[in-house]
Design a protein around this motif. Structure first.
Motif, short mmCIF file in Angstrom:
data_model
loop_
_atom_site.label_atom_id
_atom_site.label_comp_id
_atom_site.label_asym_id
_atom_site.label_seq_id
_atom_site.Cartn_x
_atom_site.Cartn_y
_atom_site.Cartn_z
N VAL A 167 0.24 30.67 84.13
CA VAL A 167 -0.83 31.40 83.45
C VAL A 167 -2.17 30.87 83.94
O VAL A 167 -2.25 29.85 84.63
CB VAL A 167 -0.74 31.25 81.92
CG1 VAL A 167 0.56 31.83 81.40
CG2 VAL A 167 -0.86 29.78 81.51
N GLY A 168 -3.26 31.55 83.57
CA GLY A 168 -4.60 31.09 83.92
C GLY A 168 -4.73 30.82 85.40
O GLY A 168 -4.20 31.55 86.23
N SER A 169 -5.43 29.74 85.73
CA SER A 169 -5.56 29.32 87.12
C SER A 169 -4.35 28.48 87.51
O SER A 169 -4.45 27.31 87.88
CB SER A 169 -6.86 28.56 87.34
OG SER A 169 -7.96 29.39 87.13
N TYR A 170 -3.20 29.08 87.35
CA TYR A 170 -1.94 28.51 87.81
C TYR A 170 -1.55 27.21 87.12
O TYR A 170 -1.44 26.15 87.74
CB TYR A 170 -1.95 28.32 89.33
CG TYR A 170 -2.21 29.57 90.11
CD1 TYR A 170 -1.59 30.76 89.77
CD2 TYR A 170 -3.08 29.57 91.18
CE1 TYR A 170 -1.83 31.92 90.48
CE2 TYR A 170 -3.34 30.71 91.91
CZ TYR A 170 -2.71 31.89 91.55
OH TYR A 170 -2.95 33.04 92.26
N TYR A 171 -1.36 27.29 85.82
CA TYR A 171 -0.70 26.20 85.13
C TYR A 171 0.34 26.80 84.19
O TYR A 171 0.31 27.99 83.87
CB TYR A 171 -1.69 25.29 84.39
CG TYR A 171 -2.52 25.95 83.32
CD1 TYR A 171 -2.07 26.00 82.00
CD2 TYR A 171 -3.76 26.50 83.61
CE1 TYR A 171 -2.83 26.60 81.01
CE2 TYR A 171 -4.53 27.09 82.63
CZ TYR A 171 -4.07 27.14 81.33
OH TYR A 171 -4.83 27.73 80.35
N LEU A 172 1.29 25.99 83.78
CA LEU A 172 2.39 26.47 82.95
C LEU A 172 1.96 26.55 81.49
O LEU A 172 1.03 25.87 81.05
CB LEU A 172 3.58 25.52 83.08
CG LEU A 172 4.22 25.49 84.48
CD1 LEU A 172 5.14 24.28 84.61
CD2 LEU A 172 4.99 26.78 84.76
N ASN A 173 2.64 27.41 80.74
CA ASN A 173 2.37 27.55 79.31
C ASN A 173 2.47 26.18 78.64
O ASN A 173 3.53 25.56 78.62
CB ASN A 173 3.38 28.52 78.70
CG ASN A 173 3.11 28.83 77.24
OD1 ASN A 173 2.74 27.94 76.47
ND2 ASN A 173 3.29 30.07 76.86
N HIS A 174 1.33 25.69 78.13
CA HIS A 174 1.29 24.33 77.62
C HIS A 174 2.14 24.14 76.36
O HIS A 174 2.48 23.00 76.02
CB HIS A 174 -0.15 23.90 77.35
CG HIS A 174 -0.81 24.65 76.23
ND1 HIS A 174 -0.83 24.19 74.95
CD2 HIS A 174 -1.44 25.85 76.22
CE1 HIS A 174 -1.47 25.06 74.18
NE2 HIS A 174 -1.86 26.08 74.92
N LYS A 175 2.47 25.23 75.66
CA LYS A 175 3.33 25.10 74.49
C LYS A 175 4.78 24.85 74.90
O LYS A 175 5.52 24.15 74.21
CB LYS A 175 3.23 26.36 73.63
CG LYS A 175 1.85 26.56 73.02
CD LYS A 175 1.76 27.84 72.22
CE LYS A 175 0.36 28.03 71.64
NZ LYS A 175 0.22 29.31 70.91
N GLU A 176 5.16 25.40 76.04
CA GLU A 176 6.51 25.20 76.55
C GLU A 176 6.60 23.94 77.42
O GLU A 176 7.63 23.27 77.47
CB GLU A 176 6.94 26.42 77.37
CG GLU A 176 8.37 26.39 77.83
CD GLU A 176 8.78 27.65 78.56
OE1 GLU A 176 9.93 27.70 79.04
OE2 GLU A 176 7.96 28.59 78.66
N TYR A 177 5.48 23.64 78.10
CA TYR A 177 5.45 22.50 79.02
C TYR A 177 4.24 21.61 78.71
O TYR A 177 3.28 21.55 79.48
CB TYR A 177 5.38 22.97 80.47
CG TYR A 177 6.57 23.77 80.94
CD1 TYR A 177 7.72 23.14 81.42
CD2 TYR A 177 6.55 25.17 80.92
CE1 TYR A 177 8.81 23.87 81.86
CE2 TYR A 177 7.63 25.91 81.36
CZ TYR A 177 8.77 25.26 81.82
OH TYR A 177 9.84 25.98 82.26
#
Length: 258
Positions: A167-177
């Motif tokens: 998501v965003g500028s290429y980072y993973l969903n922070h709730k999952e990761y």
């Protein structure tokens, strides 16, 4: 520098910390080079905050964080060109990539004390996708790094999950990761953390009174081709080990205009 068990560890878990790749004098030379680059950037009014943006931290916390980051440091100081092709560095690369190794790009990352920015968990793949996924990062530690000053964290074996949606500028969903899902990789100055570009990684905020400086080189097998026209660089394809087996494909097809 490494043995067969180390190579297998990299294949199984997608990362490998190698101790003492650079000696104290070489580390100090690179530290001085980093400081000189920062000073030159400030004089050139090119010194910007490169902290990651996004919703992985509350906005009021995010705006307080700072990250100094510059790409292509081997163009700025010869110390980094020497580091990129250092015999102890290439000795490791030959064993985990193969005999024919190219440099893709370089960058430096400086997390200042107390408010050095976090890196949300991510794969490097979205930034420069390649066909065979041989691309890896070699993160040179110029300071001792631990959980207090935001050492790198990895998710062992995550490179085997393949390409994940970002998501965003290429980072993973922070709730999952969340960053806490990673395994911290504390290291000493002179150590190098090698990790595949599919390995999930990130780092927390620098909450200490110590700077955390890293210089990072991205390498790939010479036969591994990009699958998207992104992140191209004049120096991309520099041979640091072995030979390029494709005589007609030794550098990006640039055209100078104007």
């Amino acid at each position: 520098m490494i043995n067969e068990q180390d190579v297998q560890f990299y294949k199984d878990y997608g990362y490998l910390l190698v101790r003492n790749v650079f000696d104290p004098a070489e580390v100090e030379e690179m530290r001085e080079a980093v400081e000189k680059i920062i000073r030159r950037a400030a004089r050139a009014k090119a010194d910007q905050n490169h902290a990651w943006q996004g919703d992985y931290l509350p906005p009021e916390q995010l705006k307080k964080l700072v990250l100094k980051g510059f790409h292509d440091v081997h163009y700025h100081d010869a110390a980094f060109m020497r580091a990129a092709i250092h015999p102890r560095m290439t000795a490791v690369l030959q064993q985990i990539i193969g005999p024919n190794v190219q440099l893709h790009h370089s960058k430096m990352l400086v997390k200042p004390p107390s408010n050095g920015a976090a890196f949300p968990m991510h794969q490097d793949y979205p930034y420069f996708p390649h066909r065979d996924h041989t691309m890896l990062a070699a993160s040179i530690h110029l300071d001792d790094a631990d959980t207090e000053n935001g050492c790198l964290c990895v998710v062992p074996g995550s490179h085997k999950e393949g390409i994940l949606p970002h998501v965003g500028s290429y980072y993973l969903n922070h709730k999952e990761y969340p960053i806490s899902s990673g395994t911290p990789c504390p290291a000493s100055a002179g150590d190098v953390l090698f990790f595949n570009y599919l390995t999930i990684h990130g780092s927390d905020v620098n909450r200490s009174e110590r700077t955390r400086r890293n210089v990072l080189f991205q390498y790939r097998d010479a036969s591994d081709l990009p699958t998207a026209n992104v992140h191209f660089d004049w120096g991309m394809g520099l041979m640091v080990s072995g030979e390029n087996p494709d005589f007609n494909n030794v550098k990006p097809k640039y055209e100078i205009v104007g």
